[in-house]
Each structure stands twice: as structure tokens, then as C-alpha cells.
Write a protein that holds these residues in place. Structure first.
Motif, short mmCIF file in Angstrom:
data_model
loop_
_atom_site.label_atom_id
_atom_site.label_comp_id
_atom_site.label_asym_id
_atom_site.label_seq_id
_atom_site.Cartn_x
_atom_site.Cartn_y
_atom_site.Cartn_z
N THR A 104 1.12 -1.55 -0.20
CA THR A 104 0.00 0.12 0.31
C THR A 104 0.71 1.39 0.09
O THR A 104 1.60 0.98 0.18
N ASN A 105 0.61 2.51 0.09
CA ASN A 105 1.63 3.81 -0.64
C ASN A 105 0.82 4.59 0.56
O ASN A 105 -0.03 3.92 1.83
N GLU A 106 1.24 5.66 0.83
CA GLU A 106 1.17 6.30 1.87
C GLU A 106 -0.39 6.95 2.24
O GLU A 106 -0.50 6.95 3.67
N ALA A 107 -1.33 6.92 1.13
CA ALA A 107 -2.46 6.87 1.54
C ALA A 107 -3.03 6.01 1.80
O ALA A 107 -4.61 6.41 2.25
N GLY A 108 -2.59 4.41 1.52
CA GLY A 108 -3.59 3.94 2.55
C GLY A 108 -3.30 2.67 1.64
O GLY A 108 -4.60 1.47 1.33
N GLU A 109 -3.69 3.34 0.19
CA GLU A 109 -4.15 2.52 -1.12
C GLU A 109 -3.23 1.45 -1.85
O GLU A 109 -2.09 1.29 -1.78
#
Length: 467
Positions: free
Chosen positions: A37-42
């Protein structure tokens, strides 16, 4: 010689517990894995790794997840209970019984086909434009409808949940979130998907009418015959099924109009600018208001209205519990970190396929995953970040990827024991899930085959997704 006892399906409660145990076993056998996941939680669909160790969920852990499952499904559970109470008040007024008698009497020379088709069209459009789990509460109307026409309980599900889930799965208003996640304009390609919905609705009507014709000709052909269903033994026997001429006065018409209007209002709420996050709150409020108005117009005293509401609420308690158990199964698979592994293994081969084949592959993969992740929001959150780069790598129109996703997200709902809407409907209609599965499986396979043809044609014709 002692006669061998015939096999009898276990109670739905034990079936659900059995599925929970199987889900626990899967967390031991399927390698645990996660997408990055990326920093945005995606979720990043191109980055996956096996954990290198299992994260099993044992049966005791599953029991400890019961409260979390019930809390996670609480909104749907309460909506279903209030919906059931709402329906019970309407049924207690006797108006629906009179409407069924009136409709059957008026169309007695035209056969049951018109009534069934009209009912399925109504349910499909309710599902397509305002479909939620709350439509489970219409199943008792389908049961009454089937009894009036001397049809079995499977037909009750056919004209209600079968039709509404077809509309819900293929409707043009149900994929706005997926389109936004995919990076295309919400509600684009509306006309194309409206045509697709009506095509599948027509096929569904043909399927139900075929079954109706078969059991009318030979009641023993009913899958429910071995469970005791008899066309002449409903509602107190043959005499109770004699067609009656019923007059529809203003009170009865008002009750019906208000009852139907509540679903129209609920469906229009998010489309007219209402906060979509408050749709279920709005639904409960509208249904409670409708219950009071309908009860008094129908001639109930405050005491009788309260008692009727309480009975309806209580009758839905087990159905609500089953919906909670379906959520527990999802938690077991999620906590065991096997859902991402399943998605990864199934989607990886698509990158090596031609575009015309990979679009069909998307549909088939989502069809397989769909019963395991019945929550449309959760499924979109997991799959769309994976499907988007796959579609882009293949040079696929993103709206085509949305259609491929929608086709896969549609029909296997009808087979999923994890979907509260489906399993709860079976409980309400008193249809063993195994019998429903037997009836609907061939139809789901036909639907999936037709869906693959549609996706293939859209791909090879270069459909742009504009209309």
C-alpha cells in the motif's frame, strides 16, 4: 429390513458454522500474502509479496470474531430488521393479499406470465437504481405472490431476490464508485449498461417463466416437492386458493402507493444530492415513518400497530444473525491474509493474454472472487487498483474494464453463502440454500457465458465507453 433415512439438509445455522470452519482451514492451507500500500493506504496492484509465514485463524479465533462480525454488519442487520417490521405492518393490513387477489383475478385469463414479468421488472429496477440489502424485506411479498399463484418458494425468490440481484449487479447506477476508482467519469456509459441490464432481465424472466411452466405442468418437477411443497396445500388448502373478486378502495390504494413510494424516495435520495454515507440512516427513518402512516391508514389502533411492528422485528432476528455470520466469514479470510493471495494468483496470468481475451479473463476472475468478497466496496478497494494497471498495460479502455468488472461482480452473488442478502432471502422464503444453489447454478453459468460474449463484442468493436 430397516428403511434407510433420506438425507436432510442441516439447518442454516449449522451450514454457516460449517463455512466458517472451512474458511479457518483455508487460512492454514493457502499461503498468506499482501499487496503493498502507498502512503495514502491505497493498494498497489503491481506489488505483492508472500508473508513467508501463515497467519491462521483457528475456530476459537473465529468465535472471538463474532462480535466484530455483528458490529461490522450491524447497519445491514438493523435495516433488515426495520424493513421486516415495515413489511409486516403492510401485510397485517391485508392490502397486499387483496392486491394479489385483485391482480390474479383481473389477469386470470391471461395467465401468470404477465404478473411474474411485471413483478420481476419492478424488482430489477428497484435493484438497479436503489438496490441494497434492505430489499431482502420484499421476499415475504414474493412468498405471498407465489402462494396466490400456487407456485413453490423458489418462485418467490425468483420474482424478488433473483430479479433484484440481476438489476443490482448489471444496473447502470451501481458502478459509480468503481468508475471513480478506475479514473473515469461517474455514470458514463450509462445507456450501454442500461441496455445490458434489460437484456439480462429479459433472460431472467424467460428462465423463471420456464420453471413456472414446468412445475405447473408437473408439480413433482419442483425442487421443493421433496420438502413438502404441494400446489394444493397452501394457506389452508385448495379452497383458500379460489380466485376472489376484490374491490380496491382509496385506503388500500393509499397504502400501496405509500409503500412503493418509500422505495422510490430511498432510491432517489443519493441521486438528488443526499449524503450517500447517510443512505441507511435515511432508509430507517423513512421506513419508520411509512410504517406509522400505513398502519393508521390501514385501520390499525396504536396498540395493534405496536404489536405488529414488534412481531415483524422479531421475525427478522435470525435472518439478521445469519447476515452477521456472513461478515464473520469475510473477517476470517481477511485476518488470515488469504484474500490478497487469491486475487494475485488469479490476476497475474492476464498480463500474458491478448486484449480481447484478457477482458473476458477479468470478468471470469471477478466472478470467482465475488462470492468470497461479497461487499462491493471492499471488493472494489482490493481489485480496482490491480485491474487498472492491468487494463492500462493491455491498452484497454478503462470503461471497458469497468464493464468487465461489473459483469463479474453480478451473477455469482446469486451463489454466495457469504452474501447476507442472498442467504437471508433463502431463510425468509424457507428455501434450503442447497436447493436454491441447485436451481440457480445453471442460470448463473448461462449469465456468465452471455456476459463474456458481451465483453468480447465491446472489446473487438472498439467500444469507447462514451454512451
Amino acid at each position: 429390513m430397516e428403511k434407510k433415512k433420506a438425507f436432510k439438509m442441516p439447518h442454516l445455522l449449522w451450514i454457516m458454522f460449517g463455512i466458517i470452519l472451512v474458511s479457518c482451514l483455508a487460512t492454514y492451507l493457502i499461503p498468506a500474502g499482501q499487496f503493498a500500500t502507498n502512503e495514502a493506504g491505497e493498494i498497489m496492484g503491481t506489488e505483492f509479496e508472500f508473508l513467508g509465514h501463515q497467519t491462521p485463524v483457528n475456530p476459537w479465533d473465529a468465535l472471538m470474531l463474532m462480535k466484530s462480525g455483528m458490529i461490522g454488519a450491524a447497519t445491514i442487520m438493523f435495516v433488515v430488521m426495520v424493513s421486516g417490521a415495515n413489511i409486516n405492518v403492510v401485510l397485517e393490513t391485508g392490502v397486499m393479499d387483496d392486491l394479489m387477489n385483485w391482480g390474479v383475478y383481473k389477469l386470470k385469463d391471461k395467465g401468470a406470465g404477465i404478473l411474474i414479468a411485471m413483478m420481476m421488472v419492478l424488482m430489477a429496477y428497484l435493484g438497479g437504481f436503489g438496490g441494497t440489502d434492505a430489499l431482502i424485506a420484499v421476499v415475504p411479498i414474493g412468498v405471498l405472490f407465489a402462494k396466490k399463484l400456487k407456485l413453490d418458494p423458489i418462485c418467490a425468490l425468483g420474482v424478488t431476490t433473483f430479479a433484484s440481484l440481476i438489476g443490482f449487479g448489471t444496473g447502470p447506477a451501481q458502478q459509480a464508485t468503481t468508475q471513480m476508482l478506475m479514473g473515469v467519469i461517474p455514470y458514463s456509459a450509462f445507456f450501454t449498461r442500461l441496455v445490458i441490464m434489460n437484456f439480462f432481465l429479459a433472460v431472467a424472466i424467460f428462465m423463471v417463466l420456464g420453471y413456472v411452466k414446468k412445475i405447473q405442468k408437473n408439480p413433482r418437477a419442483s425442487l421443493m416437492y421433496a420438502d413438502g411443497w404441494r400446489p394444493g396445500a397452501l394457506e389452508g388448502g385448495e379452497d383458500s386458493q379460489v380466485l376472489k373478486k376484490v374491490e380496491m378502495n382509496w385506503r388500500k390504494i393509499a397504502v400501496i402507493v405509500i409503500f412503493v413510494l418509500q422505495y422510490v424516495v430511498i432510491a432517489m435520495y443519493p441521486l438528488l444530492g443526499g449524503d450517500s454515507n447517510l443512505t441507511f440512516d435515511f432508509m430507517i427513518a423513512i421506513m419508520l415513518c411509512t410504517m406509522v402512516i400505513v398502519g393508521f391508514i390501514g385501520g390499525m389502533s396504536p396498540e395493534k400497530l405496536g404489536q405488529t411492528f414488534a412481531r415483524g422485528l422479531g421475525s427478522m432476528a435470525f435472518v439478521a444473525f445469519v447476515i452477521g455470520l456472513a461478515k464473520v466469514i469475510s473477517l476470517v479470510l481477511g485476518n488470515g491474509n488469504v484474500i490478497h493471495t487469491i486475487v494475485y494468483v488469479l490476476t497475474k496470468p492476464l498480463l500474458t493474454l491478448p486484449r480481447s481475451v484478457s477482458s473476458i479473463g477479468l470478468t471470469l476472475i471477478v466472478s470467482i472472487i465475488n462470492p468470497l468478497i461479497p461487499s462491493a466496496t471492499s471488493k472494489a478497494a482490493i481489485l480496482v487498483p490491480i485491474m487498472k494497471p492491468v487494463a492500462e498495460a493491455l491498452g484497454m479502455e478503462l470503461n471497458l474494464a469497468v464493464v468487465a468488472y461489473q459483469m463479474g461482480d453480478s451473477f455469482t452473488n446469486l451463489l454466495s453463502p457469504l452474501l447476507g442478502w442472498m442467504i437471508g432471502s433463502c431463510a425468509m422464503a424457507d428455501v434450503p440454500f442447497a436447493k436454491w444453489f441447485q436451481w440457480v447454478l445453471p442460470k448463473v453459468l448461462i449469465f456468465i457465458g452471455l456476459a463474456c460474449v458481451i465483453v468480447f463484442l465491446l472489446t473487438v468493436t472498439g467500444w469507447s465507453g462514451v454512451i
